[in-house]
Structures are given as C-alpha cells and as structure tokens.
Write a protein that holds these residues in place. Structure first.
Motif, mmCIF file in Angstrom:
data_model
loop_
_atom_site.group_PDB
_atom_site.id
_atom_site.type_symbol
_atom_site.label_atom_id
_atom_site.label_comp_id
_atom_site.label_asym_id
_atom_site.label_seq_id
_atom_site.Cartn_x
_atom_site.Cartn_y
_atom_site.Cartn_z
ATOM 1 N N GLN A 34 0.788 -1.234 0.000
ATOM 2 C CA GLN A 34 0.000 0.000 0.000
ATOM 3 C C GLN A 34 0.818 1.280 0.000
ATOM 4 O O GLN A 34 0.269 2.363 -0.164
ATOM 5 C CB GLN A 34 -0.905 0.005 1.223
ATOM 6 N N TYR A 35 2.133 1.192 0.190
ATOM 7 C CA TYR A 35 2.946 2.396 0.336
ATOM 8 C C TYR A 35 3.529 2.840 -1.007
ATOM 9 O O TYR A 35 4.005 2.034 -1.793
ATOM 10 C CB TYR A 35 4.062 2.180 1.362
ATOM 11 N N ARG A 36 3.509 4.153 -1.224
ATOM 12 C CA ARG A 36 4.009 4.726 -2.473
ATOM 13 C C ARG A 36 5.530 4.572 -2.575
ATOM 14 O O ARG A 36 6.241 4.774 -1.600
ATOM 15 C CB ARG A 36 3.650 6.210 -2.557
ATOM 16 N N TYR A 46 3.834 0.643 -5.823
ATOM 17 C CA TYR A 46 3.328 0.569 -4.450
ATOM 18 C C TYR A 46 3.936 -0.666 -3.820
ATOM 19 O O TYR A 46 3.877 -1.766 -4.397
ATOM 20 C CB TYR A 46 1.798 0.492 -4.435
ATOM 21 N N ASP A 49 6.322 -1.677 2.390
ATOM 22 C CA ASP A 49 6.988 -1.027 3.526
ATOM 23 C C ASP A 49 7.296 0.423 3.156
ATOM 24 O O ASP A 49 7.123 0.837 2.016
ATOM 25 C CB ASP A 49 8.279 -1.772 3.867
ATOM 26 N N TYR A 50 7.750 1.180 4.127
ATOM 27 C CA TYR A 50 8.093 2.582 3.898
ATOM 28 C C TYR A 50 9.360 2.929 4.654
ATOM 29 O O TYR A 50 9.721 2.258 5.633
ATOM 30 C CB TYR A 50 6.946 3.512 4.309
ATOM 31 N N ASP A 53 8.121 8.880 6.853
ATOM 32 C CA ASP A 53 6.782 9.140 7.355
ATOM 33 C C ASP A 53 6.726 10.612 7.749
ATOM 34 O O ASP A 53 7.421 11.037 8.670
ATOM 35 C CB ASP A 53 6.481 8.244 8.561
ATOM 36 N N LYS A 80 3.361 8.052 4.563
ATOM 37 C CA LYS A 80 4.364 6.987 4.581
ATOM 38 C C LYS A 80 4.698 6.600 3.145
ATOM 39 O O LYS A 80 3.814 6.325 2.351
ATOM 40 C CB LYS A 80 3.808 5.788 5.349
ATOM 41 N N PHE A 81 6.011 6.558 2.845
ATOM 42 C CA PHE A 81 6.445 6.273 1.478
ATOM 43 C C PHE A 81 7.901 5.847 1.457
ATOM 44 O O PHE A 81 8.614 5.953 2.452
ATOM 45 C CB PHE A 81 6.222 7.491 0.569
ATOM 46 N N TRP A 82 8.331 5.381 0.308
ATOM 47 C CA TRP A 82 9.706 4.925 0.048
ATOM 48 C C TRP A 82 10.225 5.749 -1.115
ATOM 49 O O TRP A 82 9.460 6.104 -2.013
ATOM 50 C CB TRP A 82 9.655 3.454 -0.344
#
Length: 168
Positions: A34-36, A46, A49-50, A53, A80-82
């Motif tokens: 779910q994380y961008r 997506y 993990d991220y 934040d 929250k993203f990577w």
C-alpha cells in the motif's frame, strides 16, 4: 530592487538522501503493498513497507525532465512512502517555507546546475549550490498561503471542467 537575502539551498534544506534505498522492479514485484514508491518524477509503484513518514519535498535527481521541464522537478509528499535513488529527499529548516521553495525550484532555471548529456543529472553538490531569494519567514508563509489557495482553486476548476466535458 530585490531586498530579500539570497540563500544557498544548502542553508535552508535538510537533505535525507543517505536514507534512500532503491529496489529493482523484480524486488518490487515480490514486495507489493500500500505504500508509495517514488522515483525522480513521482510514484512508480506501491510496496509493502516505507522508509519515510511525514512531510518531505522530493527533487528530481536525474532524467530528461531536468532539461525539458515538462513536469515539475520538485513535489511535496506526505505520509508513509519509500524513495529510490533518483530523487533527492529534503525538508526545509526554520528559515524557509517548503511550499514556497518548491514553487521557486519548479520555476527556476537550473540548467547551469544540471550535468550530463545522455542522462541529465542534478547531483547533490550542485543542488546545494543553487541560490534563491527569500523574504523573511513570516512573509514566505503569507505568500505560500496565497499561492496554495490559488493552486487549490485551479485544481478545483480543472476537475469541474473535466466533469463538464464528461457530461457534454
């Protein structure tokens, strides 16, 4: 005459590039979630993990868009993203409004800071050398508030135009 002081980006940004971790497309395919996952020009996947934040600004580090400027080179992201190694990740310190700095970078001629013919690149050393003019922080916040309201209105109008075109 401009009475605002010039700031080198180095003096107003906190750079988090050392925390970036690129993932190959094969790694990402087995790590969907779910994380961008951001690259130089925005979300490219997506994942599950991220790393980051909060509110950060991403600035394209490489890619043809650094020369053509068909898209913004800087964007603010929240949550929250990577981030991979194709975008600088930064926050502003207490001397600068992040939204206003983003707008300035997106409208500034940075061609003298971009290197590489085949693959344009804005490396971290050159990013730090960019100089911009900023009024005091209170004035920056007022300007950013006005411009943000205008951007929101433009976005609303664009969505309304799309709806009207669909209806027509």
């Amino acid at each position: 005459a401009i009475t605002s002081p010039a700031f080198y980006i180095l003096k107003i940004l906190i750079i988090y590039d050392k925390k970036r971790r690129p993932l190959s497309s094969i790694q990402r395919s087995s790590f969907q979630g779910q994380y961008r996952y951001y690259g130089a020009q925005g979300i490219i996947d997506y994942i599950a993990d991220y790393i980051f934040d909060g509110e950060y600004m991403l600035i394209a580090e490489d890619g043809e868009n650094l020369n053509s400027r068909t898209q913004p080179i800087a964007q603010i992201v929240n949550g929250k993203f990577w981030v991979n190694n194709h975008a600088h990740i930064v926050r502003t310190n207490d001397k600068a409004n992040m939204y206003l700095v983003m707008l300035i970078l997106n409208n500034l001629n940075i061609s003298s800071y971009v290197t590489g013919a085949a693959q344009p690149k804005l490396n971290q050393d050159n990013l730090k050398r960019i100089s911009i003019y900023l009024p005091n922080k209170n004035e920056q916040d007022i300007i950013a508030g006005i411009l943000s309201s205008l951007d929101a209105k433009i976005e609303t109008n664009n969505k309304l135009n799309e709806k009207l075109e669909e209806m027509a």
